[in-house]
Design a protein around this motif. Structure first.
Motif, PDB file in Angstrom:
ATOM      1  N   VAL A 113      79.767 -12.557  13.648  1.00  0.00           N
ATOM      2  CA  VAL A 113      79.055 -13.225  14.741  1.00  0.00           C
ATOM      3  C   VAL A 113      77.829 -12.432  15.183  1.00  0.00           C
ATOM      4  CG1 VAL A 113      79.260 -14.123  17.098  1.00  0.00           C
ATOM      5  CG2 VAL A 113      81.202 -14.293  15.519  1.00  0.00           C
ATOM      6  N   GLY A 138      76.194 -15.987  20.258  1.00  0.00           N
ATOM      7  CA  GLY A 138      76.813 -14.666  20.308  1.00  0.00           C
ATOM      8  C   GLY A 138      76.786 -13.974  21.657  1.00  0.00           C
ATOM      9  N   THR A 189      80.373 -13.063  22.754  1.00  0.00           N
ATOM     10  CA  THR A 189      80.867 -12.040  21.825  1.00  0.00           C
ATOM     11  C   THR A 189      80.232 -10.683  22.123  1.00  0.00           C
ATOM     12  OG1 THR A 189      81.237 -13.692  20.099  1.00  0.00           O
ATOM     13  CG2 THR A 189      81.092 -11.394  19.388  1.00  0.00           C
ATOM     14  N   GLY A 244      73.299 -14.124  16.600  1.00  0.00           N
ATOM     15  CA  GLY A 244      73.872 -12.775  16.612  1.00  0.00           C
ATOM     16  C   GLY A 244      72.888 -11.640  16.502  1.00  0.00           C
TER      17      GLY A 244
END
Length: 242
Positions: A25, A48, A51, A218
């Protein structure tokens, strides 16, 4: 070699890569926050952002790169140790304790592990969000979405964090509640609280944040000040869909 304890950064994320199983990711993502700064993390859904927050908090461990908080490498630390270093998280979805009262939610999180000179107390949280005082005896699952977000912010502040992180600060909230949250964040910033915030409201973010990072698939694709971001409408359209 850089002395990360004296280079002025509170949080440094440098080239992290994070995966969920075989699905990668984050691809070398980087960002940094100085003490007292309010910084936004922006990007379309699924790029992202959450994350990144999970990687910083150790909830999903980055497999490469470095994460330093207050000069300490944290990438391999368990999430509870990272929180103890002074990071307060207001997660997406709030995740308050549904079977505790509002007051119990706040008191359960209360700590001054780092010795803040003017620590947050129940009275101070009530002054920030009077509605939490009114609803003190209600269970967490009896609150509206806006009240739950106030509670989640209050709970994070009761840990007296060096850095407050908010994932989707005003997502799904009524306009008046959104304004209350933004006013709260502006007040916290004026008091010197370091803040990392994810939100879709570019107007509010550019009014109160010092700097911004935009991520795409990401990766960090842009960073700069509010003035720089507002001067580049093509950038906003390309990466934020505005």
């Amino acid at each position: 070699m850089v002395d990360h304890k004296t280079n002025g950064m509170l949080l440094e994320v440098d080239g992290i890569e994070t995966c969920y199983g075989l699905s990668q990711v984050l691809f070398g993502l980087s960002l940094a926050i100085r003490p007292g700064e309010m910084v936004s993390l922006m990007g379309r859904n699924g790029m992202g952002k959450t994350t990144t927050i999970r990687s910083i908090m150790g909830l999903t461990q980055a497999r490469a790169g470095t994460i330093r908080f207050s000069g300490q490498e944290t990438r391999r630390l368990p999430s509870y140790r990272i929180a103890q270093l002074g990071i307060g998280l207001v997660p997406e979805g709030r995740q308050i304790f549904p079977n505790l009262t509002v007051t119990e939610n706040l008191v359960a999180a209360s700590t001054n592990r780092l010795g803040a000179s003017d620590p947050w107390t129940l009275d101070k949280i009530h002054a920030l969000f009077p509605r939490l005082a009114e609803r003190g005896g209600n269970m967490g699952n009896q609150l509206s979405g806006g009240e739950q977000q106030m509670l989640a912010i209050g709970r994070a502040l009761m840990t007296n964090p060096k850095l407050l992180i908010l994932d989707e600060a005003t997502e799904g909230l009524a306009p008046l509640i959104r304004e209350e949250i933004w006013n709260c964040l502006s007040l916290l910033k004026s008091r010197g609280q370091s803040i990392l915030v994810i939100d879709k409201n570019v107007g509010h973010l550019t009014r109160i944040c010092d700097r911004h990072y935009i991520i795409e698939r990401g990766r960090t694709v842009w960073s700069g000040t509010s003035d720089q971001l507002m001067a580049e409408p093509d950038l906003q359209h390309r990466y934020l869909g505005i």
